[in-house]
Design a protein around this motif. Structure first.
Motif, PDB file in Angstrom:
ATOM      1  N   PRO A 277       0.802  -1.224   0.000  1.00 14.54           N
ATOM      2  CA  PRO A 277       0.000   0.000   0.000  1.00 14.54           C
ATOM      3  C   PRO A 277       0.838   1.278   0.000  1.00 14.54           C
ATOM      4  O   PRO A 277       0.375   2.313  -0.491  1.00 14.54           O
ATOM      5  N   ASP A 278       2.072   1.224   0.519  1.00 12.54           N
ATOM      6  CA  ASP A 278       2.929   2.413   0.480  1.00 12.54           C
ATOM      7  C   ASP A 278       3.864   2.403  -0.733  1.00 12.54           C
ATOM      8  O   ASP A 278       4.883   3.096  -0.751  1.00 12.54           O
ATOM      9  N   GLN A 279       3.506   1.593  -1.747  1.00 12.07           N
ATOM     10  CA  GLN A 279       4.161   1.569  -3.060  1.00 12.07           C
ATOM     11  C   GLN A 279       5.531   0.894  -3.077  1.00 12.07           C
ATOM     12  O   GLN A 279       6.296   1.054  -4.033  1.00 12.07           O
ATOM     13  N   ARG A 280       5.870   0.139  -2.066  1.00 10.44           N
ATOM     14  CA  ARG A 280       7.111  -0.639  -2.107  1.00 10.44           C
ATOM     15  C   ARG A 280       6.920  -1.853  -3.024  1.00 10.44           C
ATOM     16  O   ARG A 280       5.888  -2.519  -2.956  1.00 10.44           O
TER      17      ARG A 280
ATOM     18  N   THR B  41       3.938 -13.283   2.545  1.00 11.12           N
ATOM     19  CA  THR B  41       3.935 -11.873   2.911  1.00 11.12           C
ATOM     20  C   THR B  41       2.645 -11.592   3.667  1.00 11.12           C
ATOM     21  O   THR B  41       1.593 -12.152   3.334  1.00 11.12           O
ATOM     22  N   GLU B  42       2.724 -10.748   4.683  1.00  8.86           N
ATOM     23  CA  GLU B  42       1.505 -10.375   5.397  1.00  8.86           C
ATOM     24  C   GLU B  42       0.490  -9.777   4.423  1.00  8.86           C
ATOM     25  O   GLU B  42       0.832  -8.956   3.574  1.00  8.86           O
ATOM     26  N   ARG B  43      -0.754 -10.211   4.546  1.00 11.38           N
ATOM     27  CA  ARG B  43      -1.795  -9.741   3.622  1.00 11.38           C
ATOM     28  C   ARG B  43      -1.905  -8.214   3.633  1.00 11.38           C
ATOM     29  O   ARG B  43      -2.093  -7.584   2.575  1.00 11.38           O
ATOM     30  N   ALA B  44      -1.771  -7.606   4.787  1.00 12.33           N
ATOM     31  CA  ALA B  44      -1.889  -6.151   4.878  1.00 12.33           C
ATOM     32  C   ALA B  44      -0.778  -5.433   4.123  1.00 12.33           C
ATOM     33  O   ALA B  44      -0.913  -4.240   3.819  1.00 12.33           O
ATOM     34  N   ASP B  45       0.311  -6.142   3.811  1.00 11.74           N
ATOM     35  CA  ASP B  45       1.442  -5.527   3.125  1.00 11.74           C
ATOM     36  C   ASP B  45       1.391  -5.710   1.609  1.00 11.74           C
ATOM     37  O   ASP B  45       2.354  -5.378   0.911  1.00 11.74           O
ATOM     38  N   VAL B  46       0.284  -6.228   1.089  1.00 11.90           N
ATOM     39  CA  VAL B  46       0.161  -6.459  -0.347  1.00 11.90           C
ATOM     40  C   VAL B  46      -1.099  -5.763  -0.862  1.00 11.90           C
ATOM     41  O   VAL B  46      -2.213  -6.105  -0.473  1.00 11.90           O
ATOM     42  N   GLU B  47      -0.878  -4.807  -1.749  1.00  6.93           N
ATOM     43  CA  GLU B  47      -1.982  -4.087  -2.382  1.00  6.93           C
ATOM     44  C   GLU B  47      -2.361  -4.743  -3.707  1.00  6.93           C
ATOM     45  O   GLU B  47      -3.535  -4.912  -4.026  1.00  6.93           O
TER      46      GLU B  47
ATOM     47  N   TRP C 160      10.772  -1.980 -12.805  1.00  7.82           N
ATOM     48  CA  TRP C 160       9.558  -2.691 -12.426  1.00  7.82           C
ATOM     49  C   TRP C 160       8.442  -1.706 -12.070  1.00  7.82           C
ATOM     50  O   TRP C 160       7.266  -1.992 -12.292  1.00  7.82           O
ATOM     51  N   GLU C 161       8.830  -0.561 -11.535  1.00  9.92           N
ATOM     52  CA  GLU C 161       7.824   0.474 -11.268  1.00  9.92           C
ATOM     53  C   GLU C 161       7.150   0.916 -12.564  1.00  9.92           C
ATOM     54  O   GLU C 161       5.914   1.071 -12.610  1.00  9.92           O
ATOM     55  N   GLU C 162       7.943   1.083 -13.615  1.00  9.34           N
ATOM     56  CA  GLU C 162       7.374   1.484 -14.902  1.00  9.34           C
ATOM     57  C   GLU C 162       6.488   0.378 -15.479  1.00  9.34           C
ATOM     58  O   GLU C 162       5.441   0.662 -16.080  1.00  9.34           O
ATOM     59  N   LEU C 163       6.909  -0.858 -15.290  1.00  7.63           N
ATOM     60  CA  LEU C 163       6.075  -1.965 -15.761  1.00  7.63           C
ATOM     61  C   LEU C 163       4.721  -1.955 -15.050  1.00  7.63           C
ATOM     62  O   LEU C 163       3.667  -2.107 -15.695  1.00  7.63           O
ATOM     63  N   LEU C 164       4.730  -1.765 -13.747  1.00 11.17           N
ATOM     64  CA  LEU C 164       3.462  -1.731 -13.008  1.00 11.17           C
ATOM     65  C   LEU C 164       2.619  -0.518 -13.393  1.00 11.17           C
ATOM     66  O   LEU C 164       1.386  -0.591 -13.392  1.00 11.17           O
ATOM     67  N   GLU C 165       3.269   0.582 -13.732  1.00 14.31           N
ATOM     68  CA  GLU C 165       2.512   1.755 -14.179  1.00 14.31           C
ATOM     69  C   GLU C 165       1.730   1.450 -15.452  1.00 14.31           C
ATOM     70  O   GLU C 165       0.575   1.870 -15.603  1.00 14.31           O
TER      71      GLU C 165
END
Length: 252
Positions: A129-132, A180-186, A206-211
Motif C-alpha cells: 500500500p505504500d508503493q514498495r 507476505t503479510e496480507r496487509a502488506d500487499v496491495e 519494475w515500477e514502470e512496468l506496473l505503471e
C-alpha cells in the motif's frame, strides 16, 4: 478482489497459433504457466505437445486450489507433476531429459497472508500500500555457465542448474517460495517472460512496468513488448525474438 489478465501466443507462430502460456484463477489464487518450446527436430520422448503438458499441470493445480486446500504450494505442485507423469508414463519416455516442461508461478491469498511460489522464469511482483515493490524471481537459468543446447539439457532439473515442472516432482521443492503479510500487499502481478522482458530485456524499471499494467492494462503491456520485439536488432538479446506472453494483475 479484482483480476485483469491477457494471454497471447507469439506473433510469429504458424497458424493455427498454439499458445503454450496459460493463466488460471479462482477467488483466492492465480496461476500462470509458460511451456518451454522445444527446438526443431528435438526428440522429447513424449507423444504429447508442450501445450498438453501445460494444460494438464494447470488442471491438476486448480482442483485443490478451488477446494481451498491448505497444503503448502510446493506440495500441490509436486502432486500435480506426479499426477501428470502418471497420465502418460505408459506411452512416453519420462526419462528423456528433453521431456516437455513448463514454468509455474502461483499466488494464493488467505485472510492473513499472501503466499507465492515461482519455478523458473515467470516472475511475481508484489506492491505494498505504500508503493514498495518486491520482485520474486527464479533467475537460475540466467546464471548457467553456458547456453548451448547440450548444456541446458544437461543442467535442466539438476543441482547447480535450473528447475522446471516436467517429470520430476522434486522440482517443486526447488521453487522460490515465501509468504507476505496480507496487509502488506496491495496488488500482485504475475508475468511470463514474454511480458516481463519489458523490464528484464528492454530496460524499464519494475515500477514502470506496473505503471503500464495499472494505468493501461495487461494487453497494453504485451503490445509495448511486441513493439520492442519487432524493433530489436538481431543478436542484441539471448533467446527468442518473440514469445508467448501472459500478464495478470490482481488487486487484493
Amino acid at each position: 478482489m479484482e483480476l485483469r489478465s491477457a494471454c497471447q501466443p507469439a506473433p510469429d507462430r504458424v497458424a493455427p497459433a498454439v499458445n503454450e502460456d496459460l493463466v488460471l484463477s479462482g477467488p483466492e489464487f492465480v496461476v500462470i504457466l509458460d511451456g518451454a518450446t522445444a527446438p526443431p527436430g528435438v526428440d522429447s520422448g513424449c507423444r504429447h505437445t508442450v501445450a498438453w503438458l501445460v494444460g494438464q499441470l494447470g488442471r491438476q493445480l486448480v482442483v485443490p486450489l478451488l477446494g481451498r486446500s491448505e497444503a503448502p504450494l510446493a506440495d500441490l505442485l509436486a502432486d500435480a507433476i506426479a499426477a501428470v507423469c502418471a497420465e502418460h508414463a505408459s506411452t512416453c519416455d519420462l526419462a528423456n531429459p528433453d521431456s516437455p516442461s513448463s514454468t509455474v508461478s502461483i499466488v494464493r491469498a488467505t485472510a492473513g497472508e499472501v503466499e507465492h511460489l515461482v519455478l523458473a522464469d515467470s516472475p511475481v511482483v508484489l506492491r505494498s500500500p505504500d508503493q514498495r515493490i518486491t520482485v520474486v524471481a527464479d533467475n537460475r537459468i540466467e546464471l548457467l555457465p553456458e547456453y548451448t543446447f547440450e548444456a541446458v539439457r544437461r543442467l535442466r532439473n539438476q543441482a547447480g542448474g535450473f528447475w522446471v515442472a516436467s517429470t520430476e516432482p522434486k522440482a517443486a521443492y526447488e521453487a522460490v517460495a515465501g509468504t507476505t503479510e496480507r496487509a502488506d500487499v496491495e496488488l500482485v502481478a504475475l508475468l511470463t517472460d514474454g511480458a516481463s522482458r519489458y523490464a528484464e530485456r528492454y530496460g524499464h524499471t519494475w515500477e514502470e512496468l506496473l505503471e503500464v499494467l495499472t494505468g493501461e492494462g495487461p494487453q497494453a503491456l504485451i503490445d509495448r513488448v511486441r513493439a520492442y520485439d519487432a524493433a530489436a536488432l538481431t543478436g542484441s538479446f539471448r533467446g527468442k525474438r518473440h514469445d508467448d506472453a501472459t500478464a495478470a494483475l490482481w488487486y487484493l
